[in-house]
Design a protein around this motif. Structure first.
Motif, mmCIF file in Angstrom:
data_model
loop_
_atom_site.group_PDB
_atom_site.id
_atom_site.type_symbol
_atom_site.label_atom_id
_atom_site.label_comp_id
_atom_site.label_asym_id
_atom_site.label_seq_id
_atom_site.Cartn_x
_atom_site.Cartn_y
_atom_site.Cartn_z
ATOM 1 N N GLY A 185 -15.186 4.623 -1.573
ATOM 2 C CA GLY A 185 -14.343 4.520 -0.379
ATOM 3 C C GLY A 185 -14.371 3.129 0.227
ATOM 4 N N GLY A 186 -13.824 2.999 1.437
ATOM 5 C CA GLY A 186 -13.810 1.726 2.155
ATOM 6 C C GLY A 186 -12.832 0.719 1.592
ATOM 7 N N VAL A 187 -11.890 1.190 0.744
ATOM 8 C CA VAL A 187 -10.938 0.287 0.114
ATOM 9 C C VAL A 187 -9.517 0.670 0.526
ATOM 10 N N GLN A 188 -8.770 -0.304 1.030
ATOM 11 C CA GLN A 188 -7.365 -0.071 1.355
ATOM 12 C C GLN A 188 -6.534 -0.329 0.106
ATOM 13 N N VAL A 189 -6.117 0.757 -0.535
ATOM 14 C CA VAL A 189 -5.363 0.635 -1.785
ATOM 15 C C VAL A 189 -3.957 0.139 -1.487
ATOM 16 N N HIS A 190 -3.555 -0.931 -2.172
ATOM 17 C CA HIS A 190 -2.244 -1.538 -1.974
ATOM 18 C C HIS A 190 -1.610 -1.756 -3.338
ATOM 19 N N ALA A 191 -0.280 -1.799 -3.383
ATOM 20 C CA ALA A 191 0.434 -1.966 -4.648
ATOM 21 C C ALA A 191 0.001 -3.241 -5.367
ATOM 22 N N LEU A 192 -0.169 -4.337 -4.610
ATOM 23 C CA LEU A 192 -0.612 -5.594 -5.210
ATOM 24 C C LEU A 192 -2.001 -5.464 -5.815
ATOM 25 N N ASN A 193 -2.868 -4.743 -5.105
ATOM 26 C CA ASN A 193 -4.239 -4.550 -5.565
ATOM 27 C C ASN A 193 -4.264 -3.834 -6.908
ATOM 28 N N VAL A 194 -3.557 -2.708 -6.972
ATOM 29 C CA VAL A 194 -3.523 -1.903 -8.195
ATOM 30 C C VAL A 194 -2.829 -2.664 -9.320
ATOM 31 N N THR A 195 -1.705 -3.326 -9.017
ATOM 32 C CA THR A 195 -0.966 -4.089 -10.026
ATOM 33 C C THR A 195 -1.834 -5.189 -10.627
ATOM 34 N N GLY A 196 -2.574 -5.891 -9.763
ATOM 35 C CA GLY A 196 -3.453 -6.955 -10.236
ATOM 36 C C GLY A 196 -4.529 -6.441 -11.162
ATOM 37 N N LEU A 197 -5.119 -5.302 -10.823
ATOM 38 C CA LEU A 197 -6.178 -4.735 -11.663
ATOM 39 C C LEU A 197 -5.632 -4.267 -13.009
#
Length: 262
Positions: free
Chosen positions: A215-227
Motif C-alpha cells: 500500500g501507500g502508493v498512488q497508482v497512476h497511468a504514467l506509473n504503470v506505463t513506465g513499469l
C-alpha cells in the motif's frame, strides 16, 4: 570444512577486493536509507537504472561497444523508469537522492566483481568470503555511527525469545547468502550487465507485490506505463543476449564439424 574449493585468505587479494566490499556496503546503506522516502515499486524502478549505468561504466572500462539491440533494450528500460517517476506524486527528494546514490555504488561493485572474476580467477564463493570478512569493519562503523549499538543488542536478545522472529531471522540469513552467491556467480559467468537485467525481470514480481500488499502508493497511468515499458526492456535484453549466444555458438559448431571431417 572441505565442502567447497577455495584458496586460503590472502592479504594481497583482500586489498584488491577492499573497494568491492566498500561499494557493496555503501549500496546497502543508501538503499535502506532511500526506503524511508520512496515506496517499494518506485524504489525498484529507480534501481532498474543500474543496467544503463553498468552499460556506460563498461564502455569506459574498455569492454567495447555492445550490440545495437542490447543498447536499445537498456535505454528502453531506463526510459520506463523516467516515465514511472513522472507518475509518482509522492516524490521525496531525499529518498530519490539516496536511491540514485545506491545505483552508483551497485554499478561500481558489480563492475569490480566482474573484473575480479575475469582477471584474478576468483570464484563466487571466494569473492563472497572476502566480501563478508571485509564488510565487518564497515558494518561495525555503521551501527556505531547510527546509534544502533548497543541498543540493537538488547532488542535482539528480547526478540530472541520469539520463535517466529528466530525463524524469520534464519530465513533472511539463508536467503541473503543464496542471493549474494548467485549474484556474484552470475556476474562472473555472464557479466555485470546481465546480472542487473535479471534484477529488472525479478523486479516484476516485487513491484506487483509492492502495489498490492504494502500500500501507500498512488497508482497512476504514467506509473504503470513506465513499469510496463521498463519490464519490456528487460525482456528484450534477455532475448537479444540469447540470440547473440546462439550466433556465437554456430561458428564454433561449424569449426568442430569441419575438424571432425578432416
Amino acid at each position: 570444512m572441505g565442502y567447497t574449493k577455495a584458496r586460503g585468505f590472502n592479504m594481497a587479494t583482500a586489498k584488491k577486493l577492499l573497494l568491492v566490499s566498500l561499494f557493496y556496503n555503501a549500496n546497502v546503506a543508501f538503499a535502506l536509507a532511500s526506503l524511508k522516502g520512496v515506496n517499494i515499486p518506485m524504489y525498484i524502478a529507480i534501481k532498474r537504472l543500474t543496467p544503463l549505468a553498468v552499460l556506460v561504466a563498461g564502455f569506459f572500462t574498455g569492454k567495447g561497444r555492445p550490440t545495437t539491440q542490447v543498447t536499445m533494450s537498456v535505454l528502453l528500460t531506463a526510459a520506463g523508469v523516467l516515465i514511472a517517476a513522472l507518475g509518482d506524486f509522492s516524490f521525496d527528494l531525499f529518498g530519490y537522492t539516496m536511491a540514485f546514490t545506491s545505483v552508483f555504488f551497485q554499478t561500481m561493485y558489480l563492475v569490480l566483481v566482474e573484473k575480479s572474476g575475469a582477471e584474478d580467477g576468483l570464484s563466487s564463493i571466494e569473492i563472497m568470503f572476502y566480501n563478508s570478512v571485509l564488510s565487518l569493519p564497515f558494518l561495525l562503523f555503521l551501527i556505531i555511527a547510527t546509534g544502533e549499538f548497543p541498543n540493537s543488542l538488547s532488542v535482539l536478545f528480547t526478540k530472541s525469545a520469539s520463535l517466529s522472529f528466530l525463524v524469520i531471522l534464519l530465513l533472511s540469513l539463508v536467503m541473503s547468502i543464496v542471493l549474494n552467491y548467485t549474484m556474484f556467480l552470475c556476474t562472473i559467468v555472464n557479466s555485470a550487465l546481465t546480472t542487473t537485467i535479471v534484477g529488472v525481470l525479478k523486479g516484476v514480481g516485487s513491484t506487483t507485490l509492492g502495489f498490492v500488499l504494502l500500500g501507500g502508493v498512488q497508482v497512476h497511468a504514467l506509473n504503470v506505463t513506465g513499469l510496463v515499458i521498463n519490464t519490456a526492456g528487460g525482456v528484450w535484453y534477455s532475448l537479444a543476449k540469447y540470440q547473440q549466444k546462439k550466433r556465437n555458438k554456430l561458428p564454433k559448431l561449424m569449426t568442430d564439424v569441419d575438424g571432425h571431417r578432416k
